[in-house]
Write a protein that holds these residues in place. Structure first.
Motif, PDB file in Angstrom:
ATOM      1  N   THR A  51      89.696 101.361 138.506  1.00 31.10           N
ATOM      2  CA  THR A  51      89.350  99.722 139.020  1.00 31.10           C
ATOM      3  C   THR A  51      88.142  99.847 137.390  1.00 31.10           C
ATOM      4  N   PRO A  52      87.522  98.687 137.534  1.00 31.51           N
ATOM      5  CA  PRO A  52      86.732  97.465 136.614  1.00 31.51           C
ATOM      6  C   PRO A  52      85.543  98.600 136.863  1.00 31.51           C
ATOM      7  N   ALA A  53      84.913  99.376 135.343  1.00 32.23           N
ATOM      8  CA  ALA A  53      84.018  99.571 134.925  1.00 32.23           C
ATOM      9  C   ALA A  53      82.617  99.014 135.678  1.00 32.23           C
ATOM     10  N   THR A  54      81.590 100.047 135.893  1.00 27.49           N
ATOM     11  CA  THR A  54      80.932  98.845 136.932  1.00 27.49           C
ATOM     12  C   THR A  54      79.639  98.334 135.909  1.00 27.49           C
ATOM     13  N   THR A  55      79.852  98.395 134.600  1.00 25.68           N
ATOM     14  CA  THR A  55      79.462  98.413 133.439  1.00 25.68           C
ATOM     15  C   THR A  55      79.771  96.952 132.717  1.00 25.68           C
ATOM     16  N   THR A  56      78.710  96.740 131.531  1.00 25.07           N
ATOM     17  CA  THR A  56      79.321  95.328 131.335  1.00 25.07           C
ATOM     18  C   THR A  56      79.728  96.082 129.238  1.00 25.07           C
ATOM     19  N   THR A  57      80.756  95.526 129.258  1.00 22.16           N
ATOM     20  CA  THR A  57      81.243  96.205 128.112  1.00 22.16           C
ATOM     21  C   THR A  57      81.152  95.120 126.551  1.00 22.16           C
ATOM     22  N   PRO A  58      80.832  95.756 125.648  1.00 19.08           N
ATOM     23  CA  PRO A  58      79.549  95.633 124.746  1.00 19.08           C
ATOM     24  C   PRO A  58      80.563  94.380 123.994  1.00 19.08           C
TER      25      PRO A  58
ATOM     26  N   THR B 253      81.042 102.663 122.756  1.00 17.17           N
ATOM     27  CA  THR B 253      80.612 102.374 124.184  1.00 17.17           C
ATOM     28  C   THR B 253      81.384 101.974 123.981  1.00 17.17           C
ATOM     29  N   SER B 254      81.907 100.535 124.553  1.00 17.29           N
ATOM     30  CA  SER B 254      82.855 100.766 125.361  1.00 17.29           C
ATOM     31  C   SER B 254      82.913 101.465 126.666  1.00 17.29           C
ATOM     32  N   PRO B 255      82.156 100.921 127.980  1.00 16.68           N
ATOM     33  CA  PRO B 255      82.666 102.071 128.960  1.00 16.68           C
ATOM     34  C   PRO B 255      84.416 101.522 129.149  1.00 16.68           C
ATOM     35  N   GLU B 256      84.694 100.668 129.103  1.00 19.15           N
ATOM     36  CA  GLU B 256      86.461 100.844 129.480  1.00 19.15           C
ATOM     37  C   GLU B 256      86.791 101.643 129.195  1.00 19.15           C
ATOM     38  N   VAL B 257      86.990 101.387 127.363  1.00 20.92           N
ATOM     39  CA  VAL B 257      87.355 102.807 126.846  1.00 20.92           C
ATOM     40  C   VAL B 257      87.760 103.567 127.779  1.00 20.92           C
ATOM     41  N   ILE B 258      86.144 104.054 127.432  1.00 19.77           N
ATOM     42  CA  ILE B 258      86.259 105.708 127.709  1.00 19.77           C
ATOM     43  C   ILE B 258      86.761 106.359 129.468  1.00 19.77           C
ATOM     44  N   LYS B 259      86.318 105.417 130.369  1.00 18.15           N
ATOM     45  CA  LYS B 259      87.110 105.747 131.422  1.00 18.15           C
ATOM     46  C   LYS B 259      88.114 105.507 131.175  1.00 18.15           C
ATOM     47  N   GLU B 260      88.951 104.322 130.870  1.00 11.70           N
ATOM     48  CA  GLU B 260      90.346 105.029 130.431  1.00 11.70           C
ATOM     49  C   GLU B 260      90.706 106.242 129.427  1.00 11.70           C
TER      50      GLU B 260
ATOM     51  N   MET C  15      89.560  95.390 130.846  1.00 13.14           N
ATOM     52  CA  MET C  15      91.011  95.878 130.118  1.00 13.14           C
ATOM     53  C   MET C  15      92.345  94.740 130.841  1.00 13.14           C
ATOM     54  N   LYS C  16      93.110  93.990 129.549  1.00  9.13           N
ATOM     55  CA  LYS C  16      93.441  93.399 130.365  1.00  9.13           C
ATOM     56  C   LYS C  16      94.977  93.884 130.883  1.00  9.13           C
ATOM     57  N   LYS C  17      94.783  93.147 131.510  1.00  4.29           N
ATOM     58  CA  LYS C  17      95.808  93.599 133.268  1.00  4.29           C
ATOM     59  C   LYS C  17      97.264  94.482 132.710  1.00  4.29           C
ATOM     60  N   GLY C  18      98.136  93.683 131.952  1.00  3.94           N
ATOM     61  CA  GLY C  18      99.247  93.609 130.836  1.00  3.94           C
ATOM     62  C   GLY C  18      99.247  94.650 130.098  1.00  3.94           C
ATOM     63  N   LEU C  19      98.156  94.678 130.232  1.00  2.00           N
ATOM     64  CA  LEU C  19      98.407  96.023 128.962  1.00  2.00           C
ATOM     65  C   LEU C  19      98.504  97.269 129.474  1.00  2.00           C
ATOM     66  N   PHE C  20      97.324  97.418 130.833  1.00  3.79           N
ATOM     67  CA  PHE C  20      97.114  98.287 131.024  1.00  3.79           C
ATOM     68  C   PHE C  20      97.851  98.804 131.749  1.00  3.79           C
ATOM     69  N   ALA C  21      98.613  97.952 132.259  1.00  2.34           N
ATOM     70  CA  ALA C  21     100.304  98.429 133.980  1.00  2.34           C
ATOM     71  C   ALA C  21     100.380  98.923 132.674  1.00  2.34           C
TER      72      ALA C  21
ATOM     73  N   VAL D 252      81.321 111.273 127.458  1.00  2.00           N
ATOM     74  CA  VAL D 252      79.936 111.580 127.586  1.00  2.00           C
ATOM     75  C   VAL D 252      78.784 109.920 126.991  1.00  2.00           C
ATOM     76  N   LEU D 253      79.763 109.323 127.670  1.00  2.00           N
ATOM     77  CA  LEU D 253      78.536 107.899 127.300  1.00  2.00           C
ATOM     78  C   LEU D 253      78.195 107.726 128.886  1.00  2.00           C
ATOM     79  N   THR D 254      76.938 107.869 128.874  1.00  2.00           N
ATOM     80  CA  THR D 254      76.346 107.797 129.787  1.00  2.00           C
ATOM     81  C   THR D 254      76.490 106.754 131.302  1.00  2.00           C
ATOM     82  N   PRO D 255      76.465 105.750 130.988  1.00  2.00           N
ATOM     83  CA  PRO D 255      76.865 104.525 132.153  1.00  2.00           C
ATOM     84  C   PRO D 255      78.460 105.513 132.827  1.00  2.00           C
TER      85      PRO D 255
END
Length: 451
Positions: free
Chosen positions: A62-69, A359-366, A1-7, A376-379
């Motif tokens: 922290t950043p997700a460990t999987t790669t975003t599509p 399907t983006s791990p970063e989105v679902i983690k957020e 995720m972009k740091k500024g936006l996430f802040a 429900v996204l397995t990664p």
């Protein structure tokens, strides 16, 4: 995720400091469920604890460990109707802004509809509906049967589908067609006071021992706090292989021996350790006032638990051992979906956004860390930060044993019959003829669905 936006996102969520939502259906619209997970009388028709939204997790991000599509970009405007709470909407809008920053030719617009179901049913046939809308999976049957959904069979490939938990895969399809994409789930679990119970019960025998230890009705103290209605006690009705309704045969199952056994189990082994009321608010208050060591409830209740200052944990309802075999209680659960509306005006851009979002791990983690959504996204289920969050992980484990809420439009005729049976049993739980009562309401449900 972009740091500024996430802040900005994090600050926004903290400033809002909202309380729990449980709203699988998307927030503020309380139809007949306390979470509004469904349009059925699921968690509570009379209480609506979900008027608030699940508190953000306090786990560090922290950043997700999987790669975003790789991001695919469409163009044009995509309109999404919803009934989310303000804190939910802020997170969704922030994520959409990130997507639009990557895809500047796309405009994602969220439109709040307080009565979402009626709005969709009026607008879609008139050609004035949205491209997408957000609600629980249990609308899929009645909306598909009414011609209000757009199939996406050509877009949901096996490699996409297999990224999701099995219940989520099932939740987006109806009669061999795909109409939606999933992004979270919810169900009920045990929420326990760690100052009274150091560890969650791992078996029902352990759970019963805790209930026996703390049950003191003469002093208005009880072994467990547990709202009683069709949604909440579904776990036990479905523990031994029974069910209220079978989506495949579209037939009720109240008169099945396994369903009867589940009802009898609840009223013989759990009800005696409860305050003698089915009321949601009363039962929740008992736990919040520390007059019971455990409560059965959903993620929408967590903010109230935190506000009460309870040192708590979350765990699945434990399995029952009978004749050397293990039987897991299977509470109803719901899956949050993004639906594709019939008459969609920008299907290409809508699909590309939804695919990225779900399907983006970063989105679902957020969504999990900021809103308490159960992934429900397995990664993401395997992400260390998710595993270290006791609320998300506890409910995530409960989701593994949930019974997916039926999708058939006929389920609408089932809720009233089940609650009717429960209300009749509650008139005299110790002496109720449970088999006869369930058989009576089985026939009522059959009459109502024309069976």
């Amino acid at each position: 995720m972009k740091k500024g936006l996430f802040a900005l996102l994090l600050v926004g969520v903290l400033v809002l400091s909202v309380v729990a939502s449980g709203c699988i259906g998307g927030g503020g619209e309380t139809t007949t469920s306390p979470s509004p997970t469904t349009s059925s009388p699921s968690p509570t028709e009379t209480t609506s604890p979900s008027e608030t939204a699940t508190t953000p997790s306090e786990t560090a991000t922290t950043p997700a460990t999987t790669t975003t599509p790789e991001t695919e970009c469409g163009s044009g405007k995509v309109v999404i109707w919803h009934a989310m709470q303000p804190n939910e909407l802020q997170v969704f809008q922030s994520l959409a802004e990130e997507y639009m920053a990557m895809c500047p030719d796309v405009e994602i617009v969220f439109e709040q509809k307080p009565n979402l179901e009626d709005a969709l049913k009026a607008a879609i046939p008139a050609g004035q509906g949205p491209d997408l809308f957000i609600w629980a999976h249990d609308w899929i049957g009645k909306f598909a049967d009414a011609g209000l959904l757009e199939p996406i069979d050509d877009l949901v490939t096996d490699d996409i589908l297999n990224q999701f938990a099995p219940a989520a895969q099932e939740a987006i399809q109806y009669k061999r067609h795909f109409y939606a994409m999933p992004f979270a789930a919810e169900t009920v679990a045990i929420i326990y006071n760690k100052d009274m119970v150091s560890e969650a019960p791992k078996t029902f025998d352990e759970m019963k021992a805790i209930m026996e230890k703390y049950n003191d009705p003469n002093n208005e103290k009880y072994g467990i706090a547990y709202p009683v209605n069709a949604y909440f006690i579904s776990a036990w009705a479905q523990a031994f292989g029974g069910y209220y309704f079978d989506d495949k045969t579209e037939m009720p199952g109240l008169d099945k021996p396994e369903t009867i056994e589940g009802f009898q189990f609840f009223f013989q082994n759990i009800w005696p350790y409860m305050a003698p009321t089915a009321d949601y608010n009363t039962q929740q208050s008992i736990f919040l006032e520390k007059r019971a060591p455990m409560m059965v409830n959903g993620p929408w209740s967590i903010a109230s638990v935190k506000d009460a200052g309870i040192n708590f944990g979350v765990a699945p309802l434990p399995p029952i051992t009978k004749d050397g075999k293990e039987y897991w209680p299977r509470p109803y659960g719901g899956v949050k979906d993004i639906y594709f509306a019939a008459g969609i005006k920008n299907k290409d851009a809508a699909w590309k956004f939804v695919k990225w979002f779900t399907t983006s791990p970063e989105v679902i983690k957020e969504l999990a860390l900021q809103l308490g959504y159960i992934p429900v996204l397995t990664p993401v289920l395997n992400d260390p930060d998710i595993k270290n969050d006791p609320v998300i992980y506890g409910f995530g484990q409960a989701v593994q044993h949930m019974y997916l809420m039926p999708k058939s439009a006929k389920m609408g005729a089932v809720w009233g019959g089940v609650d009717g049976a429960i209300n009749e049993i509650l008139q005299d739980p110790a002496n109720a003829d449970i088999p006869a009562i369930l058989q009576k309401y089985q026939q009522e449900i059959l009459n109502n669905i024309g069976g």
